[in-house]
Design an enzyme around this catalytic site. Structure first.
Site, PDB file in Angstrom:
ATOM      1  N   LYS A  74       0.830  -1.213   0.000  1.00  0.00           N
ATOM      2  CA  LYS A  74       0.000   0.000   0.000  1.00  0.00           C
ATOM      3  C   LYS A  74       0.864   1.261   0.000  1.00  0.00           C
ATOM      4  O   LYS A  74       0.585   2.203  -0.723  1.00  0.00           O
ATOM      5  CB  LYS A  74      -0.918   0.052   1.237  1.00  0.00           C
ATOM      6  CG  LYS A  74      -1.960  -1.041   1.297  1.00  0.00           C
ATOM      7  CD  LYS A  74      -2.956  -0.788   2.436  1.00  0.00           C
ATOM      8  CE  LYS A  74      -2.340  -0.749   3.825  1.00  0.00           C
ATOM      9  NZ  LYS A  74      -1.754  -2.046   4.262  1.00  0.00           N
ATOM     10  N   ARG A  95     -10.155   0.960   7.817  1.00  0.00           N
ATOM     11  CA  ARG A  95      -9.642  -0.346   8.234  1.00  0.00           C
ATOM     12  C   ARG A  95     -10.771  -1.248   8.719  1.00  0.00           C
ATOM     13  O   ARG A  95     -10.524  -2.359   9.141  1.00  0.00           O
ATOM     14  CB  ARG A  95      -8.699  -0.175   9.427  1.00  0.00           C
ATOM     15  CG  ARG A  95      -7.248   0.219   9.149  1.00  0.00           C
ATOM     16  CD  ARG A  95      -6.430  -0.870   8.547  1.00  0.00           C
ATOM     17  NE  ARG A  95      -5.105  -1.079   9.066  1.00  0.00           N
ATOM     18  CZ  ARG A  95      -3.999  -0.415   8.743  1.00  0.00           C
ATOM     19  NH1 ARG A  95      -4.041   0.623   7.955  1.00  0.00           N
ATOM     20  NH2 ARG A  95      -2.834  -0.783   9.212  1.00  0.00           N
ATOM     21  N   ARG A 117      11.236  -5.967   5.438  1.00  0.00           N
ATOM     22  CA  ARG A 117      11.108  -4.531   5.733  1.00  0.00           C
ATOM     23  C   ARG A 117      11.621  -4.233   7.140  1.00  0.00           C
ATOM     24  O   ARG A 117      12.186  -3.170   7.387  1.00  0.00           O
ATOM     25  CB  ARG A 117       9.639  -4.123   5.590  1.00  0.00           C
ATOM     26  CG  ARG A 117       9.370  -2.657   5.851  1.00  0.00           C
ATOM     27  CD  ARG A 117       7.962  -2.283   5.459  1.00  0.00           C
ATOM     28  NE  ARG A 117       6.976  -2.781   6.404  1.00  0.00           N
ATOM     29  CZ  ARG A 117       5.660  -2.676   6.233  1.00  0.00           C
ATOM     30  NH1 ARG A 117       5.179  -2.118   5.147  1.00  0.00           N
ATOM     31  NH2 ARG A 117       4.825  -3.140   7.137  1.00  0.00           N
TER      32      ARG A 117
HETATM   33  P1  AMP Z   1       0.108   0.912   8.616  1.00  0.00           P
HETATM   34  O1  AMP Z   1       1.295   1.798   8.457  1.00  0.00           O
HETATM   35  O2  AMP Z   1      -0.999   1.253   7.657  1.00  0.00           O
HETATM   36  O3  AMP Z   1       0.476  -0.550   8.561  1.00  0.00           O
HETATM   37  O4  AMP Z   1      -0.497   1.179  10.083  1.00  0.00           O
HETATM   38  C1  AMP Z   1       0.269   0.920  11.239  1.00  0.00           C
HETATM   39  C2  AMP Z   1      -0.639   0.853  12.456  1.00  0.00           C
HETATM   40  O5  AMP Z   1      -1.305   2.108  12.633  1.00  0.00           O
HETATM   41  C3  AMP Z   1      -1.752  -0.172  12.388  1.00  0.00           C
HETATM   42  O6  AMP Z   1      -1.317  -1.475  12.753  1.00  0.00           O
HETATM   43  C4  AMP Z   1      -2.760   0.416  13.383  1.00  0.00           C
HETATM   44  O7  AMP Z   1      -2.361   0.187  14.719  1.00  0.00           O
HETATM   45  C5  AMP Z   1      -2.622   1.915  13.110  1.00  0.00           C
HETATM   46  N1  AMP Z   1      -3.565   2.356  12.061  1.00  0.00           N
HETATM   47  C6  AMP Z   1      -3.268   2.788  10.787  1.00  0.00           C
HETATM   48  N2  AMP Z   1      -4.374   3.115  10.116  1.00  0.00           N
HETATM   49  C7  AMP Z   1      -5.415   2.889  10.963  1.00  0.00           C
HETATM   50  C8  AMP Z   1      -6.832   3.009  10.860  1.00  0.00           C
HETATM   51  N3  AMP Z   1      -7.428   3.422   9.721  1.00  0.00           N
HETATM   52  N4  AMP Z   1      -7.573   2.670  11.941  1.00  0.00           N
HETATM   53  C9  AMP Z   1      -7.019   2.255  13.086  1.00  0.00           C
HETATM   54  N5  AMP Z   1      -5.701   2.096  13.259  1.00  0.00           N
HETATM   55  C10 AMP Z   1      -4.891   2.414  12.203  1.00  0.00           C
END
Ligand code: AMP
Length: 188
Positions: free
Chosen positions: A13, A88, A127
């Site tokens: 993503k 999410r 990563r």
């Molecule tokens: P990511 O970088 O998208 O993998 O997000 C890292 C972490 O941020 C996730 O594992 C969640 O703990 C939090 N997070 C990111 N986006 C959301 C969202 N839309 N809703 C809730 N938690 C989020």
């Protein structure tokens, strides 16, 4: 154009989101990046989110919505947005839609990046070596994948039902994936 990019952790993503936003001239809004910036800045929101992120659970909906919706509305009023990592869950999607409809900021397309489980784990652990993210360790990754299956995967049916979904085989080179996404996006 307004685009949502959804997919499990490690599906690409972030990489595809950056590329597509640049190519389309729209704003890349990544909720994970926004949250990590709050953690690094030591804000109240960052302090609340840090432990939740480290466990792989989702930050509460009201926190995420307050963080992201003003940026979504502003980007939509300009050239558009590429949202990566939000929504999410179906609850987040419903809340976001209510607010976006009022501001003419709803998505034009939803892209779902599909990658086999083994490949996801391989990518995330690779990563971990290069980026050192706090939540890229084996235990948290297992929980993030579980949270994806339970909370986020139902979005696929939700958006299919709304006629917005494009499923993309993301187990290919970065260039091939970008090309396939560009090919399915509505032409402006
Ligand atoms: P990511 O970088 O998208 O993998 O997000 C890292 C972490 O941020 C996730 O594992 C969640 O703990 C939090 N997070 C990111 N986006 C959301 C969202 N839309 N809703 C809730 N938690 C989020």
């Amino acid at each position: 154009m307004n685009v949502l990019l959804i997919g499990p952790p490690g599906s690409g993503k972030g990489t595809q989101g950056k590329r597509l936003a640049d190519l389309l001239g729209i704003e890349h809004l990544a909720t994970g990046d926004l949250l990590r910036a709050e953690v690094d800045a030591g804000t109240d929101l960052g302090r609340e989110a840090e432990a939740i992120m480290a466990s792989g659970e989702l930050v509460p909906d009201d926190v995420i919505l307050a963080l992201v919706m003003p940026k979504v509305r502003a980007a939509s009023a300009a050239n558009g947005y590429l949202l990566d990592g939000f929504p999410r869950s179906v609850e987040q999607a419903r809340e976001a839609r209510r607010s976006a409809e009022e501001h003419d900021a709803t998505p034009d397309a939803v892209v779902y990046l599909e990658v086999p489980r083994d490949e996801l784990k391989r990518r995330i652990l690779a990563r971990a070596e290069s980026e050192g993210r706090a939540d890229d360790n084996e235990e948290t990754v297992t929980n993030r994948l579980r949270v994806f299956d339970e909370a986020t995967a139902p979005l696929v049916d939700y958006y299919r039902g709304r006629g917005l979904l494009h499923e993309i085989d993301a187990d290919r080179s970065e260039d091939e994936v970008t090309e396939s996404i560009l090919a399915v996006l509505p032409k402006r």
